[in-house]
Motif scaffolding. Structure first.
Motif, PDB file in Angstrom:
ATOM      1  N   PRO A 326      39.133  76.217  16.223  1.00 18.89           N
ATOM      2  CA  PRO A 326      37.502  77.293  16.627  1.00 18.89           C
ATOM      3  C   PRO A 326      38.166  78.867  17.141  1.00 18.89           C
ATOM      4  CG  PRO A 326      38.226  75.007  17.218  1.00 18.89           C
ATOM      5  CD  PRO A 326      38.635  75.154  16.838  1.00 18.89           C
ATOM      6  N   TYR A 327      39.397  78.518  18.077  1.00 20.19           N
ATOM      7  CA  TYR A 327      39.341  79.904  18.549  1.00 20.19           C
ATOM      8  C   TYR A 327      39.718  81.284  18.373  1.00 20.19           C
ATOM      9  CZ  TYR A 327      42.016  82.678  22.439  1.00 20.19           C
ATOM     10  OH  TYR A 327      42.005  83.732  23.279  1.00 20.19           O
ATOM     11  N   ILE A 329      37.802  81.496  15.035  1.00 21.63           N
ATOM     12  CA  ILE A 329      36.074  81.499  15.030  1.00 21.63           C
ATOM     13  C   ILE A 329      35.423  82.626  16.048  1.00 21.63           C
ATOM     14  CG2 ILE A 329      33.856  80.904  14.425  1.00 21.63           C
ATOM     15  CD1 ILE A 329      35.990  78.108  12.840  1.00 21.63           C
ATOM     16  N   TYR A 330      35.979  82.263  17.043  1.00 19.55           N
ATOM     17  CA  TYR A 330      35.382  82.211  18.534  1.00 19.55           C
ATOM     18  C   TYR A 330      35.770  83.870  18.052  1.00 19.55           C
ATOM     19  CZ  TYR A 330      35.527  84.199  23.277  1.00 19.55           C
ATOM     20  OH  TYR A 330      35.399  85.391  24.572  1.00 19.55           O
TER      21      TYR A 330
END
Length: 335
Positions: A326-327, A329-330
């Motif tokens: 997720p990091y 993707i962020y």
């Protein structure tokens, strides 16, 4: 000249991280399938424990904890170097294929060249380094354009492509292997900490003792490489020479780590970013912080993962990916 306030802030952060690492080590030594009472840790450490207590602590827990700490440090430093020389915040040895190259090198040797277990341990970082260097050279060649130099976005995209291709090669190798060897490769791919004995520590430690001081010595060069190429050339930096030297350093660090921990990504992505957010972008300041953050993150991931599901647990690579993906993707959306 670095402001004295920032230096004091960096030292305070390093102290806090050191305390967190010590606390996590203590917690990790007591947790596990065979529990070890915390009031027995000190007596056992000083040789006054029972046979079971000493076996659990010195043969199972402590080597694994030290290996995850050292490997996390190596991956964090490798990621910091790669982000510096490519001027790309998304660079990470796991994402751009270097870890996969190291894995293919280990897999080929493990599957097709018989070796004694004792000797194999000390060959691992070297074999991983050869596989990772070949991969890094190919990625660099495809990313570099004569009139435009190294293109950061192109490097990440080509690296991701190489990572997928090498994963395919790994699957082909697995399909032709014996069952016991397939189990080993499958665990390696999942990022399972498989090197959990003292010889693996002695195989990994020299690389860190040599390359951490070398990188800190080159920190100012990394600062200059982070600028545009004309500026770096204007102040007298031999760009290609410095890039190749530091790229080999990053490859060696990543290869030595994944040779004993398996395919772990995202530590090299997250740790430098967190360090820069704390102390700023100067390499002299954030690299020591990133090293400690990387070691602590991997140690936390492994400690939590191996105690979530008994007796096997969840591999550290999966635990790190749950946070790191997720990091990533962020960051991709932000940049």
């Amino acid at each position: 000249m670095i402001d004295s306030m920032i230096i004091r802030k960096q030292r305070m952060i390093l102290l806090i991280l050191f305390i967190l690492i010590v606390f996590t080590i203590v917690v990790g030594m007591g947790m596990g399938y065979s529990s070890l009472s915390y009031n027995r840790l000190l007596p056992t450490l000083f040789g006054q424990g029972t046979f079971k207590e000493e076996f659990v602590l010195f043969s199972i827990r402590l080597p694994r904890i030290i290996i995850t700490l050292l490997a996390g440090m190596a991956l964090a430093l490798s990621g910091a170097i790669l982000q510096g020389i490519t001027r790309n915040d998304l660079a990470d040895p796991g994402i751009i294929g270097i870890n996969s190259g190291a894995g293919v090198g280990i897999a080929i040797f493990f599957l097709f060249f018989p070796a004694e277990a004792g000797t194999f341990v000390y060959f691992l970082p070297l074999l991983a380094f050869i596989g990772a260097v070949l991969t890094a050279v190919l990625i660099y060649m495809f990313s570099y354009k004569r009139h435009y130099g190294l293109q950061p976005i192109r490097l990440v995209l080509i690296g991701v492509g190489f990572s997928m291709a090498l994963s395919g090669i790994m699957i082909v190798l697995i399909s032709a292997a014996e069952r016991e060897k397939v189990d080993f490769i499958a665990k390696w791919l999942a990022g399972n900490i498989w090197g959990t004995d003292w010889p693996f520590i002695w195989a990994l430690l020299p690389w860190l003792l040599l390359l951490i001081p070398f990188t800190l010595y080159k920190a100012n060069r990394l600062n200059l490489l982070a600028l545009s190429e004309p500026v770096a050339i204007g102040v007298g930096v031999s760009i290609e020479k410095e890039r190749i030297t530091l790229l080999l350093t990053a490859v060696a660090l990543a290869a030595s780590a994944v040779s004993v921990t398996g395919g772990i990504a995202f530590i090299g992505l997250m740790a430098p970013h967190l360090a820069k957010a704390l102390v700023g972008p100067r390499n002299q300041l954030f690299i020591p912080v990133a090293i400690l953050i990387g070691g602590w993150l991997l140690m936390i991931a492994d400690t939590v993962g191996r105690n979530l599901v008994e007796p096997e647990g969840i591999s550290a690579g999966i635990m790190v990916a749950l946070i790191g993906a997720p990091y990533f993707i962020y960051l991709l959306m932000k940049k």
